[in-house]
Every structure is written in structure tokens, then in C-alpha cells.
Design an enzyme around this catalytic site. Structure first.
Site, PDB file in Angstrom:
ATOM      1  N   HIS A 185      -3.187   7.079   1.932  1.00 44.30           N
ATOM      2  CA  HIS A 185      -3.660   5.752   1.556  1.00 44.30           C
ATOM      3  C   HIS A 185      -4.996   5.506   2.261  1.00 44.30           C
ATOM      4  O   HIS A 185      -5.122   5.708   3.482  1.00 44.30           O
ATOM      5  CB  HIS A 185      -2.623   4.710   1.964  1.00 44.30           C
ATOM      6  CG  HIS A 185      -3.135   3.313   1.902  1.00 44.30           C
ATOM      7  ND1 HIS A 185      -3.773   2.824   0.781  1.00 44.30           N
ATOM      8  CD2 HIS A 185      -3.122   2.312   2.815  1.00 44.30           C
ATOM      9  CE1 HIS A 185      -4.128   1.573   1.024  1.00 44.30           C
ATOM     10  NE2 HIS A 185      -3.750   1.240   2.242  1.00 44.30           N
ATOM     11  N   CYS A 227       0.817  -1.218   0.000  1.00 42.95           N
ATOM     12  CA  CYS A 227       0.000   0.000   0.000  1.00 42.95           C
ATOM     13  C   CYS A 227       0.849   1.266   0.000  1.00 42.95           C
ATOM     14  O   CYS A 227       0.321   2.367  -0.141  1.00 42.95           O
ATOM     15  CB  CYS A 227      -0.945  -0.007   1.193  1.00 42.95           C
ATOM     16  SG  CYS A 227      -2.031  -1.439   1.193  1.00 42.95           S
ATOM     17  N   ASN A 247     -10.136  -0.196   0.651  1.00 43.30           N
ATOM     18  CA  ASN A 247      -8.674  -0.137   0.545  1.00 43.30           C
ATOM     19  C   ASN A 247      -8.231  -0.822  -0.752  1.00 43.30           C
ATOM     20  O   ASN A 247      -8.305  -2.043  -0.868  1.00 43.30           O
ATOM     21  CB  ASN A 247      -8.072  -0.841   1.772  1.00 43.30           C
ATOM     22  CG  ASN A 247      -6.562  -0.897   1.754  1.00 43.30           C
ATOM     23  OD1 ASN A 247      -5.925  -0.638   0.733  1.00 43.30           O
ATOM     24  ND2 ASN A 247      -5.977  -1.251   2.884  1.00 43.30           N
TER      25      ASN A 247
HETATM   26  N1  COA Z   1     -17.962  -7.963  10.973  1.00 43.65           N
HETATM   27  C1  COA Z   1     -18.453  -8.148  12.211  1.00 43.65           C
HETATM   28  N2  COA Z   1     -17.658  -8.384  13.286  1.00 43.65           N
HETATM   29  C2  COA Z   1     -16.337  -8.431  13.069  1.00 43.65           C
HETATM   30  C3  COA Z   1     -15.767  -8.256  11.807  1.00 43.65           C
HETATM   31  C4  COA Z   1     -16.637  -8.025  10.732  1.00 43.65           C
HETATM   32  N3  COA Z   1     -16.198  -7.824   9.476  1.00 43.65           N
HETATM   33  N4  COA Z   1     -14.425  -8.362  11.911  1.00 43.65           N
HETATM   34  C5  COA Z   1     -14.148  -8.580  13.195  1.00 43.65           C
HETATM   35  N5  COA Z   1     -15.311  -8.628  13.911  1.00 43.65           N
HETATM   36  C6  COA Z   1     -15.479  -8.831  15.334  1.00 43.65           C
HETATM   37  C7  COA Z   1     -14.325  -9.596  15.950  1.00 43.65           C
HETATM   38  O1  COA Z   1     -14.538 -10.990  15.817  1.00 43.65           O
HETATM   39  C8  COA Z   1     -14.391  -9.133  17.382  1.00 43.65           C
HETATM   40  O2  COA Z   1     -15.407  -9.842  18.029  1.00 43.65           O
HETATM   41  P1  COA Z   1     -15.218 -10.322  19.561  1.00 43.65           P
HETATM   42  O3  COA Z   1     -15.038  -9.034  20.336  1.00 43.65           O
HETATM   43  O4  COA Z   1     -16.475 -11.051  19.819  1.00 43.65           O
HETATM   44  O5  COA Z   1     -13.964 -11.162  19.550  1.00 43.65           O
HETATM   45  C9  COA Z   1     -14.860  -7.675  17.274  1.00 43.65           C
HETATM   46  O6  COA Z   1     -15.460  -7.555  15.975  1.00 43.65           O
HETATM   47  C10 COA Z   1     -13.737  -6.677  17.392  1.00 43.65           C
HETATM   48  O7  COA Z   1     -12.690  -7.087  16.555  1.00 43.65           O
HETATM   49  P2  COA Z   1     -11.353  -6.271  16.464  1.00 43.65           P
HETATM   50  O8  COA Z   1     -10.427  -6.969  15.523  1.00 43.65           O
HETATM   51  O9  COA Z   1     -10.857  -5.965  17.844  1.00 43.65           O
HETATM   52  O10 COA Z   1     -11.872  -4.915  15.817  1.00 43.65           O
HETATM   53  P3  COA Z   1     -11.115  -3.569  15.646  1.00 43.65           P
HETATM   54  O11 COA Z   1     -11.830  -2.510  16.372  1.00 43.65           O
HETATM   55  O12 COA Z   1      -9.625  -3.705  15.864  1.00 43.65           O
HETATM   56  O13 COA Z   1     -11.343  -3.291  14.084  1.00 43.65           O
HETATM   57  C11 COA Z   1     -10.161  -3.381  12.019  1.00 43.65           C
HETATM   58  C12 COA Z   1     -10.790  -4.185  13.141  1.00 43.65           C
HETATM   59  C13 COA Z   1      -9.558  -4.337  11.012  1.00 43.65           C
HETATM   60  C14 COA Z   1     -11.239  -2.551  11.341  1.00 43.65           C
HETATM   61  C15 COA Z   1      -9.074  -2.452  12.615  1.00 43.65           C
HETATM   62  O14 COA Z   1      -8.193  -3.171  13.441  1.00 43.65           O
HETATM   63  C16 COA Z   1      -8.268  -1.772  11.549  1.00 43.65           C
HETATM   64  O15 COA Z   1      -8.761  -0.961  10.793  1.00 43.65           O
HETATM   65  N6  COA Z   1      -6.976  -2.074  11.467  1.00 43.65           N
HETATM   66  C17 COA Z   1      -6.139  -1.547  10.391  1.00 43.65           C
HETATM   67  C18 COA Z   1      -6.294  -2.460   9.212  1.00 43.65           C
HETATM   68  C19 COA Z   1      -5.763  -1.865   7.945  1.00 43.65           C
HETATM   69  O16 COA Z   1      -5.984  -0.711   7.640  1.00 43.65           O
HETATM   70  N7  COA Z   1      -5.053  -2.681   7.175  1.00 43.65           N
HETATM   71  C20 COA Z   1      -4.519  -2.338   5.908  1.00 43.65           C
HETATM   72  C21 COA Z   1      -3.369  -1.423   6.063  1.00 43.65           C
HETATM   73  S1  COA Z   1      -2.673  -1.078   4.543  1.00 43.65           S
END
Ligand code: COA
Length: 327
Positions: free
Chosen positions: A253, A112, A283
Site C-alpha cells: 500500500h 487501505c 495514498n
Molecule cells: N507541511 C509542513 N509542515 C507540516 C505538515 C505539512 N504538510 N504537516 C505537519 N507539519 C509540521 C507539524 O506541524 C510539526 O511542526 P512542529 O514541529 O512545529 O510542531 C512538524 O511538521 C512535524 O510534524 P510531525 O507530525 O511530527 O511529522 P512526522 O515526521 O510524524 O510526519 C507524517 C508526519 C504524517 C508524514 C508521518 O507521521 C506519517 O507518514 N505517518 C503515517 C501516515 C500514513 O501513512 N497514514 C495513512 C496510512 S494508511
């Protein structure tokens, strides 16, 4: 020393739209969860008869048209992608499809961050006087490598392609940049080859593995982005002898709206100066910055003379920023 100017932008138009609601029919998620956590409402997906090459070529063609530059004038095509049609590279396929007969063409992989890395790389060729006209393309078809049953990753990504045309000029419009890598965090975001040993002859075996779908530690990547991106933008601004107050637009990005908001907040940049197309595209990896840039230029938001802080970040891990004046 010749300077660098950005004289055209373009992007590919993907017709297949995949909304959060539709995606929820495939995997256990919801529009409410995805939009609240990421700002994404839909993403575009390459059709089965699209290719990385066709999308990249379309974006480059639009950029050349805006720049009023003929394909035969192009000296170099740099294609930032992690999803080539051919592991040997796809840039040469773009070269022939464009009719850029004089151009040398090669791929550059920095996930990215690929577009920012390619932009800075292209600028070095121009500054040294080697090349005068360069097309920089960011294109990715991550849908090929997405695990559509993994709700923690599949909701984030989309496909796309964007491009810019750079030309040599007197006054340099690449005002500052900073590029960084940290391989110790490589495990946080991968699209990795998994080797499998296959006996060849005698006691010699060869690898006949394959690429596994994207894996990600979302929380670690989030923490990395919100700390490193403001820092790298400040370093690039410092090199340009500018401050955040001088920036007209931030084109980051498009990974997650919460990341954009947090970066803007840390830098004290008002949200109305932060370009976001997250809701419509998700993304799109190396495509996301040139795609967001092109949409904002064509919408008349970004005008010639505007100062843009752009930053890419992602797998590697890699991150980088560039301060450019448009036009
Ligand atoms: N739909 C519904 N629930 C979901 C889900 C989805 N698509 N994905 C995860 N969950 C659930 C998880 O299972 C978890 O449930 P639990 O609490 O029962 O275990 C809960 O939601 C929270 O998950 P978590 O991973 O802690 O969420 P988060 O607040 O960290 O958000 C992202 C997840 C991926 C949105 C966040 O971490 C993020 O944006 N990270 C950066 C990723 C990124 O930009 N990557 C590319 C970079 S180039």
C-alpha cells in the site's frame, strides 16, 4: 480444489493532477516538506463529474480487456472502497455499467487494506468452486472527505481506482496470506460518522449527523505500519513456505515512501524490488495496490511467473499480506 490465478489488471486514468506546489497555495506546506517526509510530489484528484462508480468501472474494464474476459463471464464483482457513491453500496452500479449481467456484486470496506482483504475473499469463492471469474476492484475518492485546511492529512491522499481479474485454474497462484485487525487502535485513523440527535416525535429522537473529514495520528500510524507490515508479510511467506529471498516484487500500500523503505529494510528486500508510484499518486487508499500493480505490469516490470508480496494496512486498524504469482 480449484486454484486462483491473476490474469488481468487495469486502472483508471484521472486527468486532474494536484502538485505539492499547487497545494501549497491552499494550505501552509511546501513541496520540500511533503516530498522529504512522504515521497509524494503530486496526487490525482477526481473531477467534479467523476464518480467512484465511473473510476471503478474504468479500472475493471481495462482489467477485463487485458485478461481477454468478457463482462458477461464475470461471476462476482468485489469493490473495495471506503468512499462509495451510495452507502448502500456502489458495486451494483459498477456491475450494470460493465454489462456484467451474470455477476453478483457487493462492496467491502477495509480502508487501505481493502484490496488485499477483497483479493483473499474473492479467492475463497474460487477455491470452494462457487465462482470461476471474479473482478476485484480497489477504488477510493478520499478527496471528498479530506479536510483541505488540515496540512497534517490533506497532503497525503489522492484518488484512484485499480482492478484485477481472478480466474479458477489448476495450480493455485495465491500462495499464502494473513489478515489482521485491531479495533483498539481505531481512533488512530478515522472517517467517522458524528451523530446528532434530532427530535422525531414525543420523546423519540433520531440521528441526523454527518461524516467528519479524515482524522489521523500520523506518528502512531507510522509506528504501526513499520512494525506490523514486515511481520504480516513474513507470516504470509511462512504459509507459502517461501522466504523474502524468493520475492521478485513487493507491492505495498502506497502510504509513505519512508514506510516502504523501512519495511524493505526490515525484510532485507532491495529497494529496486519495491514498486513505488508514491511520487505521482500519493495514498489512494484501497486503489493504491492494484494501481501500482497495474502500472508495473504495463511497464513490463512485473512479468508472468513473478512472485509478488503485497500488503495493505490502514484504518480499522487493519493490515494483511498476500503472496501471489502473477499470470
Ligand atoms: N507541511 C509542513 N509542515 C507540516 C505538515 C505539512 N504538510 N504537516 C505537519 N507539519 C509540521 C507539524 O506541524 C510539526 O511542526 P512542529 O514541529 O512545529 O510542531 C512538524 O511538521 C512535524 O510534524 P510531525 O507530525 O511530527 O511529522 P512526522 O515526521 O510524524 O510526519 C507524517 C508526519 C504524517 C508524514 C508521518 O507521521 C506519517 O507518514 N505517518 C503515517 C501516515 C500514513 O501513512 N497514514 C495513512 C496510512 S494508511
Amino acid at each position: 480444489m480449484p486454484g486462483v490465478s491473476l490474469v488481468g489488471s487495469g486502472s483508471a486514468c484521472l486527468t486532474v493532477q494536484l502538485s505539492n506546489d499547487i497545494l501549497s497555495q491552499r494550505v501552509d506546506t511546501s513541496d520540500e516538506w511533503i516530498s522529504a517526509r512522504t515521497g509524494i510530489r503530486q496526487r490525482h484528484i477526481a473531477a467534479p463529474d467523476d464518480s467512484l462508480t465511473t473510476l471503478a468501472t474504468e479500472a475493471a474494464r481495462h482489467a477485463l480487456t487485458m485478461a481477454q474476459v468478457g463482462a458477461e463471464e464475470v461471476d462476482l464483482i468485489l469493490l473495495a472502497t471506503s468512499t462509495p457513491d451510495d452507502l448502500f453500496g456502489s458495486a451494483c452500479r459498477v456491475q450494470v455499467a460493465l454489462g456484467a449481467t451474470r455477476a453478483v456484486a457487493f462492496d467491502l470496506t477495509a480502508a487501505c487494506s481493502g484490496f488485499v482483504f477483497a483479493l483473499v475473499t474473492a479467492a475463497q469463492y474460487i477455491r470452494t468452486g462457487v465462482f470461476k471469474t471474479v473482478v476485484v476492484i480497489g477504488a477510493d475518492v478520499l478527496s471528498r472527505w479530506t479536510d483541505w485546511d488540515d496540512r497534517t492529512t490533506c497532503v497525503l491522499f489522492g484518488d484512484g481506482a485499480g482492478a484485477v481479474v481472478l480466474r479458477a485454474c489448476e495450480r493455485d497462484r495465491l500462495l499464502g496470506f494473513e489478515l489482521c485487525s485491531d479495533g483498539s487502535l481505531n481512533h488512530c485513523l478515522n472517517l467517522a460518522y458524528h451523530p446528532e440527535a434530532v427530535p422525531l416525535v414525543g420523546d423519540i429522537s433520531v440521528q441526523k449527523g454527518g461524516f467528519a473529514p479524515i482524522t489521523m495520528n500520523g506518528r502512531e500510524v507510522y509506528k504501526f505500519a513499520v512494525s506490523r507490515v514486515p511481520e504480516v508479510i513474513e507470516k504470509a511467506l511462512f504459509r507459502a513456505s517461501l522466504t523474502t529471498a524468493d520475492i521478485d516484487w513487493m507491492v505495498l500500500h502506497q502510504a509513505n515512501q519512508r514506510i516502504l523503505d523501512a519495511v524493505a529494510d526490515r525484510l532485507g528486500v532491495p529497494l529496486e524490488r519495491v514498486i513505488s508510484n508514491m511520487a505521482r499518486h500519493g495514498n489512494t487508499s484501497a486503489a493504491s495496490i492494484p494501481l501500482a500493480l497495474d502500472e508495473a505490469i504495463r511497464a513490463g516490470k512485473i512479468q508472468p511467473g513473478d512472485l509478488i508480496a503485497t500488503a495493505g494496512f490502514g484504518a480499522g486498524l487493519t493490515w494483511g499480506a498476500a503472496i501471489v504469482e502473477w499470470g
